[in-house]
Design a protein around this motif. Structure first.
Motif, mmCIF file in Angstrom:
data_model
loop_
_atom_site.group_PDB
_atom_site.id
_atom_site.type_symbol
_atom_site.label_atom_id
_atom_site.label_comp_id
_atom_site.label_asym_id
_atom_site.label_seq_id
_atom_site.Cartn_x
_atom_site.Cartn_y
_atom_site.Cartn_z
ATOM 1 N N GLN A 283 0.826 -1.204 0.000
ATOM 2 C CA GLN A 283 0.000 0.000 0.000
ATOM 3 C C GLN A 283 0.863 1.258 0.000
ATOM 4 O OE1 GLN A 283 -0.246 -2.681 1.872
ATOM 5 N NE2 GLN A 283 -2.368 -3.289 2.248
ATOM 6 N N MET A 284 1.971 1.224 0.733
ATOM 7 C CA MET A 284 2.881 2.367 0.782
ATOM 8 C C MET A 284 3.543 2.577 -0.576
ATOM 9 S SD MET A 284 6.090 3.105 3.363
ATOM 10 C CE MET A 284 7.046 1.683 2.798
ATOM 11 N N PHE A 285 3.936 1.478 -1.225
ATOM 12 C CA PHE A 285 4.547 1.602 -2.548
ATOM 13 C C PHE A 285 3.547 2.158 -3.556
ATOM 14 C CE2 PHE A 285 5.580 -0.314 -6.739
ATOM 15 C CZ PHE A 285 6.746 0.390 -6.972
ATOM 16 N N ASP A 286 2.295 1.719 -3.464
ATOM 17 C CA ASP A 286 1.274 2.217 -4.385
ATOM 18 C C ASP A 286 1.097 3.734 -4.248
ATOM 19 O OD1 ASP A 286 0.933 -0.397 -5.149
ATOM 20 O OD2 ASP A 286 -0.935 -0.699 -4.037
ATOM 21 N N LYS A 287 1.090 4.228 -3.017
ATOM 22 C CA LYS A 287 0.976 5.676 -2.785
ATOM 23 C C LYS A 287 2.198 6.409 -3.320
ATOM 24 C CE LYS A 287 -1.899 5.312 1.390
ATOM 25 N NZ LYS A 287 -1.948 5.536 2.854
ATOM 26 N N THR A 288 3.368 5.790 -3.161
ATOM 27 C CA THR A 288 4.599 6.396 -3.653
ATOM 28 C C THR A 288 4.583 6.506 -5.171
ATOM 29 O OG1 THR A 288 5.841 5.520 -1.765
ATOM 30 C CG2 THR A 288 7.117 6.187 -3.693
ATOM 31 N N LEU A 289 4.065 5.472 -5.836
ATOM 32 C CA LEU A 289 3.961 5.509 -7.296
ATOM 33 C C LEU A 289 3.122 6.690 -7.760
ATOM 34 C CD1 LEU A 289 3.392 1.917 -8.778
ATOM 35 C CD2 LEU A 289 5.304 3.479 -9.205
ATOM 36 N N VAL A 290 1.992 6.909 -7.104
ATOM 37 C CA VAL A 290 1.116 8.036 -7.460
ATOM 38 C C VAL A 290 1.882 9.350 -7.321
ATOM 39 C CG1 VAL A 290 -0.949 9.325 -6.777
ATOM 40 C CG2 VAL A 290 -1.018 6.821 -6.868
ATOM 41 N N GLU A 291 2.624 9.492 -6.226
ATOM 42 C CA GLU A 291 3.402 10.711 -5.990
ATOM 43 C C GLU A 291 4.491 10.883 -7.038
ATOM 44 O OE1 GLU A 291 4.838 10.354 -2.028
ATOM 45 O OE2 GLU A 291 2.825 10.429 -1.121
ATOM 46 N N TRP A 292 5.151 9.773 -7.403
ATOM 47 C CA TRP A 292 6.213 9.866 -8.403
ATOM 48 C C TRP A 292 5.678 10.302 -9.761
ATOM 49 C CZ3 TRP A 292 9.352 4.757 -7.261
ATOM 50 C CH2 TRP A 292 10.164 4.976 -6.128
ATOM 51 N N TYR A 293 4.547 9.757 -10.174
ATOM 52 C CA TYR A 293 3.976 10.170 -11.462
ATOM 53 C C TYR A 293 3.577 11.643 -11.435
ATOM 54 C CZ TYR A 293 3.904 5.627 -13.788
ATOM 55 O OH TYR A 293 4.287 4.462 -14.412
ATOM 56 N N GLU A 294 3.088 12.093 -10.287
ATOM 57 C CA GLU A 294 2.729 13.509 -10.165
ATOM 58 C C GLU A 294 3.987 14.380 -10.240
ATOM 59 O OE1 GLU A 294 -0.331 16.271 -7.573
ATOM 60 O OE2 GLU A 294 0.553 14.501 -6.629
ATOM 61 N N ARG A 295 5.062 13.953 -9.575
ATOM 62 C CA ARG A 295 6.322 14.691 -9.619
ATOM 63 C C ARG A 295 6.926 14.677 -11.020
ATOM 64 N NH1 ARG A 295 9.106 11.933 -4.432
ATOM 65 N NH2 ARG A 295 11.053 12.722 -5.343
ATOM 66 N N ALA A 296 6.563 13.663 -11.800
ATOM 67 C CA ALA A 296 7.048 13.577 -13.179
ATOM 68 C C ALA A 296 6.215 14.423 -14.139
ATOM 69 C CB ALA A 296 7.055 12.122 -13.643
ATOM 70 N N GLY A 297 5.177 15.099 -13.598
ATOM 71 C CA GLY A 297 4.357 15.978 -14.416
ATOM 72 C C GLY A 297 3.222 15.304 -15.139
ATOM 73 N N GLU A 298 2.825 14.107 -14.682
ATOM 74 C CA GLU A 298 1.747 13.374 -15.360
ATOM 75 C C GLU A 298 0.402 13.501 -14.653
ATOM 76 O OE1 GLU A 298 2.771 9.482 -16.761
ATOM 77 O OE2 GLU A 298 4.901 9.973 -16.917
ATOM 78 N N GLY A 299 0.316 14.427 -13.706
ATOM 79 C CA GLY A 299 -0.958 14.645 -13.030
ATOM 80 C C GLY A 299 -1.164 13.698 -11.855
ATOM 81 N N ARG A 300 -2.291 13.889 -11.165
ATOM 82 C CA ARG A 300 -2.622 13.055 -10.008
ATOM 83 C C ARG A 300 -3.410 11.839 -10.484
ATOM 84 N NH1 ARG A 300 -0.312 12.738 -4.988
ATOM 85 N NH2 ARG A 300 -1.751 11.735 -3.527
ATOM 86 N N LEU A 301 -2.686 10.755 -10.744
ATOM 87 C CA LEU A 301 -3.320 9.535 -11.240
ATOM 88 C C LEU A 301 -3.998 8.785 -10.100
ATOM 89 C CD1 LEU A 301 -0.411 8.174 -13.475
ATOM 90 C CD2 LEU A 301 -2.300 9.651 -14.182
ATOM 91 N N SER A 302 -4.954 7.948 -10.444
ATOM 92 C CA SER A 302 -5.494 7.018 -9.463
ATOM 93 C C SER A 302 -4.431 5.968 -9.180
ATOM 94 C CB SER A 302 -6.754 6.342 -9.995
ATOM 95 O OG SER A 302 -6.436 5.498 -11.096
ATOM 96 N N SER A 303 -4.555 5.297 -8.043
ATOM 97 C CA SER A 303 -3.603 4.252 -7.706
ATOM 98 C C SER A 303 -3.623 3.154 -8.764
ATOM 99 C CB SER A 303 -3.934 3.663 -6.332
ATOM 100 O OG SER A 303 -3.036 2.625 -6.003
#
Length: 226
Positions: free
Chosen positions: A52-72
């Motif tokens: 669950q922690m990794f899934d949240k981190t993935l969302v944050e990483w995609y947002e930091r990469a400029g791809e928006g706030r994706l769903s998990s």
């Protein structure tokens, strides 16, 4: 003196297979590809933790990469597509002594279970690759719970499926989240010694170099003097 426990519960990553270093390399390649500035401490903080922690981190990483706030679900879908380009030979990463430990415990009429934070699909893939698909009486995935390690729920649920109290079992772990989860569940915790990632394993009851060290006569003596 017989084996001191009725069951042994194994972690998978870092205990059955030496995947932690491989996954750290994979994640470093991923964030570099995405152009995200991620320090080593952030990557190491994911070792042994809940899916669950990794899934949240993935969302944050995609947002930091400029791809928006994706769903998990969407973040995981995109990551899985990328991961297909980085396969893993799990069999080659199986630790020495794992097969011997499992067979030796069975010969002593000790039950064996597995409790991993990884998704069940990954657990099945790893165990099949290592020839251990039918090795464990109980296989529990923390990804199917509301929280996983360091939360003790995964071990408490495994104990329930085994029908045994915590004092009748021990677990084998390597990471701090795993050791913490085992202790919180009331289990005796055996740590496979790991020095590459800065783990502090002092909370474990016993530290061993190989998982089949639990079969050595000295193992029981170490427990009585802990």
């Amino acid at each position: 003196m017989g084996f001191p426990f009725q069951a042994v519960i194994f972690d998978m990553d870092g205990v059955i297979v030496d995947t932690e270093a491989f996954y750290q390399d994979v994640l470093r390649r991923f964030v570099t590809w995405k152009g995200i500035d991620v320090c080593d401490a952030e990557l190491r903080g994911l070792i042994g933790g809940a899916q669950q922690m990794f899934d949240k981190t993935l969302v944050e990483w995609y947002e930091r990469a400029g791809e928006g706030r994706l769903s998990s679900a969407e973040a995981k879908r995109r990551y899985r597509l990328w991961r297909r380009s980085v396969p893993c030979d799990y069999r080659s990463l199986m630790f020495p002594g794992v097969r011997e430990a499992i067979s030796g415990l069975r010969e002593r009429n000790v039950r064996v279970a597995l409790a991993s934070s990884s998704p069940r699909s990954n657990i099945r893939e790893v165990l099949a690759a290592c020839g251990l698909a039918h090795a464990f009486e109980v296989v529990m995935s923390g990804a199917e719970l509301a929280e996983s390690k360091p939360n003790p729920a995964i071990y408490l649920h495994t104990l329930k499926l085994l029908g045994l109290p915590a004092e009748a079992c021990c677990c084998i772990e390597d990471s701090v989240p795993g050791i913490t989860a085992g202790k919180r569940a009331g289990l005796t915790v055996v740590a496979r010694r790991e020095t590459r990632f800065g783990f502090v394993q002092d909370a474990a009851d016993v530290i061993v170099d190989r998982v089949d060290d639990v079969l050595r006569p000295e193992f029981g003596e170490l427990l009585t003097h802990r």
